[in-house]
Design an enzyme around this catalytic site. Structure first.
Site, PDB file in Angstrom:
ATOM      1  CB  ALA A 133       1.513  -0.979   4.372  1.00  0.00           C
ATOM      2  N   GLY A 134       4.777  -1.151   2.835  1.00  0.00           N
ATOM      3  CA  GLY A 134       5.523  -1.975   1.897  1.00  0.00           C
ATOM      4  C   GLY A 134       6.090  -3.167   2.630  1.00  0.00           C
TER       5      GLY A 134
ATOM      6  CD  GLN B  60      32.844   1.998 -16.270  1.00  0.00           C
ATOM      7  OE1 GLN B  60      31.738   2.442 -15.995  1.00  0.00           O
ATOM      8  NE2 GLN B  60      33.899   2.763 -16.482  1.00  0.00           N
TER       9      GLN B  60
ATOM     10  N   GLY C 277       9.984  -7.858  -3.166  1.00  0.00           N
ATOM     11  CA  GLY C 277       9.918  -9.085  -2.387  1.00  0.00           C
ATOM     12  C   GLY C 277      10.614  -9.012  -1.040  1.00  0.00           C
ATOM     13  N   GLY C 278      11.121  -7.858  -0.689  1.00  0.00           N
ATOM     14  CA  GLY C 278      11.853  -7.690   0.560  1.00  0.00           C
ATOM     15  C   GLY C 278      13.160  -6.975   0.296  1.00  0.00           C
TER      16      GLY C 278
ATOM     17  CD  GLU D 115      -2.765  -1.174   2.507  1.00  0.00           C
ATOM     18  OE1 GLU D 115      -3.584  -2.089   2.632  1.00  0.00           O
ATOM     19  OE2 GLU D 115      -2.668  -0.224   3.327  1.00  0.00           O
TER      20      GLU D 115
ATOM     21  CB  THR E 234       3.605  -7.599 -10.303  1.00  0.00           C
ATOM     22  OG1 THR E 234       4.714  -6.799  -9.880  1.00  0.00           O
ATOM     23  CG2 THR E 234       3.964  -8.310 -11.586  1.00  0.00           C
TER      24      THR E 234
ATOM     25  CD  GLU F 122       6.919 -12.182  -3.365  1.00  0.00           C
ATOM     26  OE1 GLU F 122       7.165 -10.987  -3.631  1.00  0.00           O
ATOM     27  OE2 GLU F 122       5.885 -12.553  -2.771  1.00  0.00           O
TER      28      GLU F 122
ATOM     29  CD  GLN G 173      46.913  -8.670 -14.731  1.00  0.00           C
ATOM     30  OE1 GLN G 173      47.275  -7.654 -14.141  1.00  0.00           O
ATOM     31  NE2 GLN G 173      47.667  -9.751 -14.833  1.00  0.00           N
TER      32      GLN G 173
END
Length: 389
Positions: free
Chosen positions: A142-143, A348, A375-376, A139, A170, A254, A291
């Protein structure tokens, strides 16, 4: 996944190395033949076409973990990791995300928390790719702090009335079935959260807007609004007040598949960059002859391989029903950060081509960024790990 590694696990692993590799070959072939040729168009359109999702259902990709009675294959967490890793290797993070949300994240709520009647009604269509799912937890306020959910569900006779807003969802625009977290008892904290099944077209429920993202362009993401949305009580998913615990349980799978997707993305980035630096000429030779570049790519390759071994070892433990909270939290943090480290270096080493939209590396770098958040977030995962130390 190394076949010798699978064989070394002994009788605890119910599937043979050959069966996992057959799945890998099938997914890889599907990615090459069905996803890559069209995914640039999906990036522009902002979603994966239904025809592709139905085709994946026909091929059994949405039933990998589900019982044969619903058309599934009854495989395990190792198979999910194979699936997610190969989708990550596609280099189209948005498509991979949209697919995995349905196959391993949202539909898991229906299967694990649904009643037999709910499973019988919805799982066959889910497995066939005809009923696409989304999970609506996040929300505006609220994640990662899921206890802060403010969407309310008020009992009214044989229904619940939902009011609230969900954000960053999603499959939010094109899903058919939504697993929605709401508070049924605000004073009970985590014990007051309940999950509900809400069908598209339910009065009082609508997509407020489709969101425009930096990366994952081919996964549709939406803000959802519930305004006196009446849901039958029989659509309650699991027991009342048990939604928080359902979310915590399902989040483990998940996070595992997101880690696998991140590793697959990192592998694809390294492969593309290795080919580039061996072909690109500068200062009288190939970039590979320098290298500093060789050593940086070698170290990144070592880190990815080490993370991959950790990933499959944890997937096997999860398949054996071990408690893997610590390991999965480590993987989510590690792989989310590692794919960004890899992507940065690969851009790069591509030079100016690395920021051109025609280059897969440019897309990989954009898509990789969210893998340390979705997902965290890494910081949340590190707090979980620290609490278990």
């Amino acid at each position: 996944m190394d076949k010798a590694w699978v064989s070394a696990q002994g009788p605890g692993l119910p599937w043979t190395a050959g069966e996992y590799e057959t799945l890998r070959d099938q997914v890889r072939r599907f990615v090459e033949e069905e996803i890559k040729p069209s995914a640039d168009h999906w990036e522009q359109d902002g979603f994966v076409p239904r025809s592709i999702l139905r085709r994946m259902g026909e091929l059994g990709f949405f039933g990998i973990r589900y019982p044969t009675e619903y058309g599934g294959a009854e495989m395990d967490a190792v198979a999910s990791v194979v699936f997610a890793e190969e989708l990550g290797r596609s280099t189209y993070g948005g498509a991979a995300d949209a697919i995995l949300v349905h196959s391993d994240m949202a539909s898991a709520y229906v299967f694990h928390d649904g009643s037999k009647a709910q499973r019988d009604r919805w799982m066959p269509g889910i497995v066939r790719g005809e009923t696409i799912t989304a999970v609506a937890i996040t929300e505006p306020d609220a994640g990662s702090d899921m206890k802060a959910i403010r969407t309310r569900a008020r009992r009214d006779g044989d229904s619940f009335v939902l009011n609230g807003t969900k954000l960053y969802i999603t499959n939010g625009v094109h899903a058919d079935l939504y697993c929605v977290a709401a508070t049924t008892n605000a004073s009970a904290g985590a014990n007051g959260i309940t999950m509900f099944l809400v069908e598209k077209g339910t009065p009082g429920f609508h997509v407020a807007r489709e969101l425009d993202k930096q990366g994952w362009r081919s996964s549709d993401t939406a803000e959802l609004v519930f305004n006196d949305c009446r849901v039958p009580a029989e659509n309650m998913l699991g027991a009342e007040g048990q939604g928080f615990y359902s979310m915590m349980r399902n989040l483990q799978n998940e996070r595992l598949v997101l880690a696998a997707m991140a590793l697959g993305t990192a592998e694809a980035a390294l492969d593309a960059t290795l080919a580039w630096v061996k072909a690109r000429r500068a200062f009288g030779g190939a970039l590979w002859d320098m290298q500093a570049i060789r050593h940086r790519l070698a170290m990144l390759s070592a880190k990815v391989e080490a993370a991959r071994e950790f990933l499959y070892a944890t997937a096997w433990r999860m398949a054996a029903d071990d408690d893997c909270l610590r390991e999965i939290s480590m993987l989510k943090a590690l792989c989310g950060e590692l794919v960004n480290e890899v992507a940065y270096a690969c851009v790069q080493f591509h030079g100016a081509m690395g920021v051109m939209r025609e280059s897969p590396i440019e897309r990989i770098a954009r898509d990789a960024r969210i893998l340390s958040i979705a997902g965290g977030a890494t910081e949340v995962m590190l707090d979980v790990i620290a609490s278990l130390m």
